[in-house]
Each structure stands twice: as structure tokens, then as C-alpha cells.
Enzyme design. Structure first.
Site, PDB file in Angstrom:
ATOM      1  N   ARG A 163       0.844  -1.213   0.000  1.00 22.62           N
ATOM      2  CA  ARG A 163       0.000   0.000   0.000  1.00 22.62           C
ATOM      3  C   ARG A 163       0.876   1.260   0.000  1.00 22.62           C
ATOM      4  O   ARG A 163       0.572   2.249   0.656  1.00 22.62           O
ATOM      5  CB  ARG A 163      -0.932   0.028   1.211  1.00 22.62           C
ATOM      6  N   SER A 236     -10.760  -1.373   3.320  1.00 25.34           N
ATOM      7  CA  SER A 236     -10.018  -1.526   4.582  1.00 25.34           C
ATOM      8  C   SER A 236      -9.728  -0.139   5.130  1.00 25.34           C
ATOM      9  O   SER A 236      -9.169   0.701   4.424  1.00 25.34           O
ATOM     10  CB  SER A 236      -8.685  -2.224   4.338  1.00 25.34           C
ATOM     11  N   GLU A 332      -5.317   3.347   6.570  1.00 29.31           N
ATOM     12  CA  GLU A 332      -4.891   3.194   5.180  1.00 29.31           C
ATOM     13  C   GLU A 332      -5.551   4.309   4.373  1.00 29.31           C
ATOM     14  O   GLU A 332      -5.038   4.790   3.368  1.00 29.31           O
ATOM     15  CB  GLU A 332      -5.369   1.823   4.654  1.00 29.31           C
TER      16      GLU A 332
HETATM   17  N1  EPU Z   1      -9.646 -11.722  10.143  1.00 29.98           N
HETATM   18  C1  EPU Z   1     -10.320 -11.945  11.313  1.00 29.98           C
HETATM   19  N2  EPU Z   1     -11.399 -11.150  11.586  1.00 29.98           N
HETATM   20  C2  EPU Z   1     -11.822 -10.173  10.748  1.00 29.98           C
HETATM   21  C3  EPU Z   1     -11.125  -9.934   9.540  1.00 29.98           C
HETATM   22  C4  EPU Z   1     -10.029 -10.734   9.264  1.00 29.98           C
HETATM   23  O1  EPU Z   1      -9.977 -12.807  12.090  1.00 29.98           O
HETATM   24  O2  EPU Z   1     -12.813  -9.500  11.048  1.00 29.98           O
HETATM   25  C5  EPU Z   1      -8.538 -12.624   9.787  1.00 29.98           C
HETATM   26  C6  EPU Z   1      -8.947 -13.553   8.650  1.00 29.98           C
HETATM   27  O3  EPU Z   1      -9.552 -14.711   9.113  1.00 29.98           O
HETATM   28  C7  EPU Z   1      -7.628 -13.824   7.973  1.00 29.98           C
HETATM   29  C8  EPU Z   1      -6.839 -12.543   8.193  1.00 29.98           C
HETATM   30  O4  EPU Z   1      -7.473 -11.851   9.260  1.00 29.98           O
HETATM   31  O5  EPU Z   1      -6.951 -14.869   8.608  1.00 29.98           O
HETATM   32  C9  EPU Z   1      -6.791 -11.670   6.948  1.00 29.98           C
HETATM   33  O6  EPU Z   1      -8.106 -11.346   6.536  1.00 29.98           O
HETATM   34  P1  EPU Z   1      -8.498 -11.143   4.996  1.00 29.98           P
HETATM   35  O7  EPU Z   1      -7.957 -12.264   4.196  1.00 29.98           O
HETATM   36  O8  EPU Z   1      -9.948 -10.875   4.934  1.00 29.98           O
HETATM   37  O9  EPU Z   1      -7.662  -9.897   4.521  1.00 29.98           O
HETATM   38  P2  EPU Z   1      -7.206  -8.550   5.228  1.00 29.98           P
HETATM   39  O10 EPU Z   1      -5.755  -8.644   5.554  1.00 29.98           O
HETATM   40  O11 EPU Z   1      -8.126  -8.228   6.356  1.00 29.98           O
HETATM   41  C10 EPU Z   1      -6.421  -7.445   3.000  1.00 29.98           C
HETATM   42  C11 EPU Z   1      -6.603  -6.145   2.277  1.00 29.98           C
HETATM   43  C12 EPU Z   1      -7.945  -6.099   1.566  1.00 29.98           C
HETATM   44  C13 EPU Z   1      -8.021  -7.257   0.595  1.00 29.98           C
HETATM   45  C14 EPU Z   1      -7.850  -8.561   1.413  1.00 29.98           C
HETATM   46  C15 EPU Z   1      -7.832  -9.794   0.556  1.00 29.98           C
HETATM   47  C16 EPU Z   1      -5.326  -4.506   3.533  1.00 29.98           C
HETATM   48  C17 EPU Z   1      -5.359  -3.299   4.421  1.00 29.98           C
HETATM   49  N3  EPU Z   1      -6.497  -5.032   3.212  1.00 29.98           N
HETATM   50  O12 EPU Z   1      -7.397  -7.483   4.059  1.00 29.98           O
HETATM   51  O13 EPU Z   1      -7.968  -4.900   0.796  1.00 29.98           O
HETATM   52  O14 EPU Z   1      -9.266  -7.283  -0.080  1.00 29.98           O
HETATM   53  O15 EPU Z   1      -6.568  -8.516   2.113  1.00 29.98           O
HETATM   54  O16 EPU Z   1      -6.653  -9.881  -0.148  1.00 29.98           O
HETATM   55  O17 EPU Z   1      -4.248  -4.928   3.153  1.00 29.98           O
HETATM   56  C18 EPU Z   1      -8.625  -2.611   0.820  1.00 29.98           C
HETATM   57  O18 EPU Z   1      -7.424  -2.349   0.767  1.00 29.98           O
HETATM   58  O19 EPU Z   1      -9.508  -1.720   0.849  1.00 29.98           O
HETATM   59  C19 EPU Z   1      -9.021  -4.018   0.904  1.00 29.98           C
HETATM   60  C20 EPU Z   1     -10.292  -4.393   1.038  1.00 29.98           C
END
Ligand code: EPU
Length: 336
Positions: A163, A236, A332
Site C-alpha cells: 500500500r 479496509s 490506510e
Molecule cells: N480476520 C479476522 N477477523 C476479521 C477480519 C479478518 O480474524 O474481522 C482474519 C482472517 O480470518 C484472515 C486474516 O485476518 O486470517 C486476513 O483477513 P483477509 O484475508 O480478509 O484480509 P485482510 O488482511 O483483512 C487485506 C486487504 C484487503 C483485501 C484482502 C484480501 C489490507 C489493508 N487489506 O485485508 O484490501 O481485499 O486482504 O486480499 O491490506 C482494501 O485495501 O480496501 C481491501 C479491502
């Protein structure tokens, strides 16, 4: 070029915050950029926006907001293996992804469903489901505001990170991106490194094609993220924090299920959504603002919230996560 005075930004930010700006300028043609300089628009406060999908306005914007509306996707090179496309900054990211899928160009299908414009994609190196836009960017062109000179950066000069890019650091507020050049594969190549995507594809049991992968990404997105047509939000809200190994070791003792992703020899990335979830805040709501019940990393404006309300709310989330984990989450989203 269209110029609006005392203009509401309500329909130009996905958080749906109703604030005014002094002037709103729509650029429909690259040549209009000269007029912006001639009229000294950049001498005072200014802001260049794309789809407004990564911004939180906390007060009226006392200055000029410039929105790129330039359109065009040009095929500049093609071989048996790949194509190079030159895309205007004002093209909707969604239209560009559809174009690539329709023409069987591989590389952006995992990024389907991300709101915003092509010109904003390199700024924060948009990423999702195992892919980042930097992997398909060939170069970025535009105009440097302070020197009024054009720039053309090869991918290696954009300083892309998680990012992050040169457009958020040394060129912050000093670059108008006018074109992004993409290099995409014509040979089928899929990135299924994100486990949830693999699972979704196995569930539907369809042959691996650009469309089936894109459909699976949309299904995963819909299962976690709010529909921005219904709710104000900016995806996010926080970045996933990058911390030293020692911090992970300490947290793992307290929270055995904590997830982490390798970054380098001494750092890992934690999932901010999980930290918010562990703090018991998933689904937490105060008035018009809340943590999305299906993905704790997303803050939503349920109806008519002001930027200030959202600000107070996210500060409370930061504080509660900090008290529990010792980690201070950084937005972010660009808070203005
Ligand atoms: N998790 C939880 N609880 C939650 C959310 C997540 O326990 O409420 C855990 C999930 O189970 C998983 C881990 O956290 O083990 C990561 O969650 P997820 O795969 O949903 O991805 P994220 O890291 O929360 C990032 C990006 C998203 C992107 C997703 C999928 C950032 C800031 N966000 O989210 O990007 O869609 O990965 O690749 O890096 C955005 O930037 O606006 C965005 C939506």
C-alpha cells in the site's frame, strides 16, 4: 474541462461524506492540464482525487479538488506472450478489469471489484487476493506540479511496497498521474495463492478461466465486504501492521490463533482485521458508524455520518486495539 464553485463532494467520496469544496474541476482531456497551471489552481490548497474510494473528509475542503475524467485504453505493444496497454488515469478500474478479462489478458482478474480509477491504482499499490497492481505496472506517466514538468517512471522507480509508492512519499501532492502503462500476459497464468480464493474455486468446481477466477474473487469479496452502493465506506480502513518477529512471539503467547504473513527476515505483517476482531469490536456500532460485522477491517457509514463522527469512532478502535495488543493501527484511508 468543467469547473464548479462551492461544490458538494457527497457523490465523489465512497464514505458518502457531505462536505463542500471551494472549486471542483473535472479534467476531461490531458491538454486541459495547462489551464490548471495558467489559472494558478495549484498556488493554493488543492487535492487530486480519483474515485474518492480511499478518502475520509473530516471538514469542508478549502481549496480546489481536481478529478481526472480522461478516458482511453490504447494497445501499444503485443506479442504472442503479452500486451502493453496505455490507460488514461480517468478510466474506471472496474472498466479496465472488464476490458482485460474480455480480451483474455491475464494479470488483473484478482483485483476485480476494487473501486476507484486507474490513475489511483499505483498511488497506494492496490492489492487483493494475493495480487498487487505493481506486478502488472510497466510505467506511470504524469506531471509534476512543483516543476510543471512531465514525468515517466518505470515500475522500478515507483518504489512500490505494501500500500505504498513514491506517489505517497516524496511525490505526495506533487504528481498528477495522467497515464498508467500495464504489461499483461496473453498466456493463461493464475494467482491462486490466497487460500479463500482456492476454496471458492473448489466449491464451485468450474474450469479455471479468467471469468471463473474473477467470479470467485467477487464471491469472496461479497462474502466479506459491504456493497459501497448501499453503505458508505472506503474498503479496509487500516493498514495491516508490519511488526518485528519479537512482537509476534509475544502476541502468539496471548492469542495462539494470531495470523501473520512473512515480510522480510526480521518482520511479519499482522492482520489488522483480526486484531480488531480480537478486541471484540466486529459489528460494534455507535450511532451512524460501525465496524462491518463480516470484516472488522472495514468501517462503515450506515447513514449520514459526518467525517468527525467517523474520526472519533476510528480513534476509539485504535485505542481499544492498542490497549489489548500494544499495536497502534494506522489508517490506510487518507484522512483529510
Ligand atoms: N480476520 C479476522 N477477523 C476479521 C477480519 C479478518 O480474524 O474481522 C482474519 C482472517 O480470518 C484472515 C486474516 O485476518 O486470517 C486476513 O483477513 P483477509 O484475508 O480478509 O484480509 P485482510 O488482511 O483483512 C487485506 C486487504 C484487503 C483485501 C484482502 C484480501 C489490507 C489493508 N487489506 O485485508 O484490501 O481485499 O486482504 O486480499 O491490506 C482494501 O485495501 O480496501 C481491501 C479491502
Amino acid at each position: 474541462m468543467r469547473i464548479h464553485e462551492h461544490f458538494s463532494l457527497l457523490n465523489y467520496n465512497t464514505f458518502k461524506i457531505d462536505v463542500l469544496c471551494n472549486q471542483f474541476v473535472e479534467i476531461e482531456n490531458d491538454s486541459e492540464m495547462d489551464i490548471l497551471f495558467e489559472k494558478n489552481f495549484f498556488d493554493d490548497n488543492y487535492l487530486i482525487i480519483g474515485g474518492g474510494s480511499n478518502i475520509l473528509f473530516t471538514r469542508p475542503f478549502e481549496g480546489t479538488v481536481v478529478k481526472m475524467m480522461t478516458k482511453g485504453i490504447e494497445l501499444v505493444d503485443a506479442s504472442d506472450d503479452c500486451v502493453v496497454l496505455d490507460v488514461s488515469a480517468g478510466v474506471e478500474w472496474a472498466d479496465f478489469v472488464d476490458y482485460c478479462i474480455g480480451n483474455q489478458y491475464y494479470g488483473v482478474e484478482n483485483l476485480i471489484g476494487i473501486p476507484g480509477l486507474v490513475g489511483s491504482a499505483p498511488v497506494q499499490n492496490i492489492g487483493a487476493y494475493g495480487a498487487e497492481v505493481k506486478d502488472v505496472i510497466d510505467s506511470v506517466r504524469g506531471i509534476r506540479i512543483s516543476t510543471r514538468t512531465p514525468f515517466a517512471f518505470a515500475r522500478s522507480e515507483c518504489d512500490f511496497g505494501y500500500r505504498q509508492s513514491v506517489f505517497k512519499t516524496i511525490l505526495k501532492n506533487d504528481a498528477i498521474i495522467t497515464h498508467v502503462r500495464f504489461k499483461l500476459s496473453r498466456i493463461p497464468k493464475f494467482n491462486l495463492s490466497y487460500q479463500g480464493l482456492q476454496r471458492e474455486l473448489e466449491k464451485s468446481n468450474v474450469p479455471l478461466t479468467l471469468s471463473s477466477v474473477a467470479d470467485a474473487v467477487i464471491a469472496v469479496r461479497n462474502s466479506k465486504l459491504p456493497d459501497i452502493r448501499k453503505y458508505g465506506c472506503a474498503g479496509s480502513f487500516f493498514k495491516n501492521p508490519i511488526v518485528p518477529h519479537a512482537v509476534l512471539t509475544e502476541l502468539s503467547a496471548k492469542f495462539p490463533k494470531i495470523v501473520s504473513y512473512p515480510v522480510d527476515d526480521s518482520h511479519v505483517k499482522l492482520a489488522a482485521g483480526q486484531l480488531i476482531d480480537l478486541a471484540g469490536l466486529k459489528g460494534w456500532r455507535e450511532g451512524n458508524v460501525g465496524v462491518w460485522p463480516l470484516q472488522a477491517l472495514v468501517i462503515v457509514n450506515y447513514e449520514g455520518a459526518t467525517g468527525r463522527e467517523i474520526c472519533n469512532f476510528y480513534a476509539a478502535v485504535q485505542q481499544k486495539v492498542y490497549s489489548l495488543t500494544g499495536i497502534w493501527l494506522e489508517p490506510e484511508v487518507n484522512v483529510i
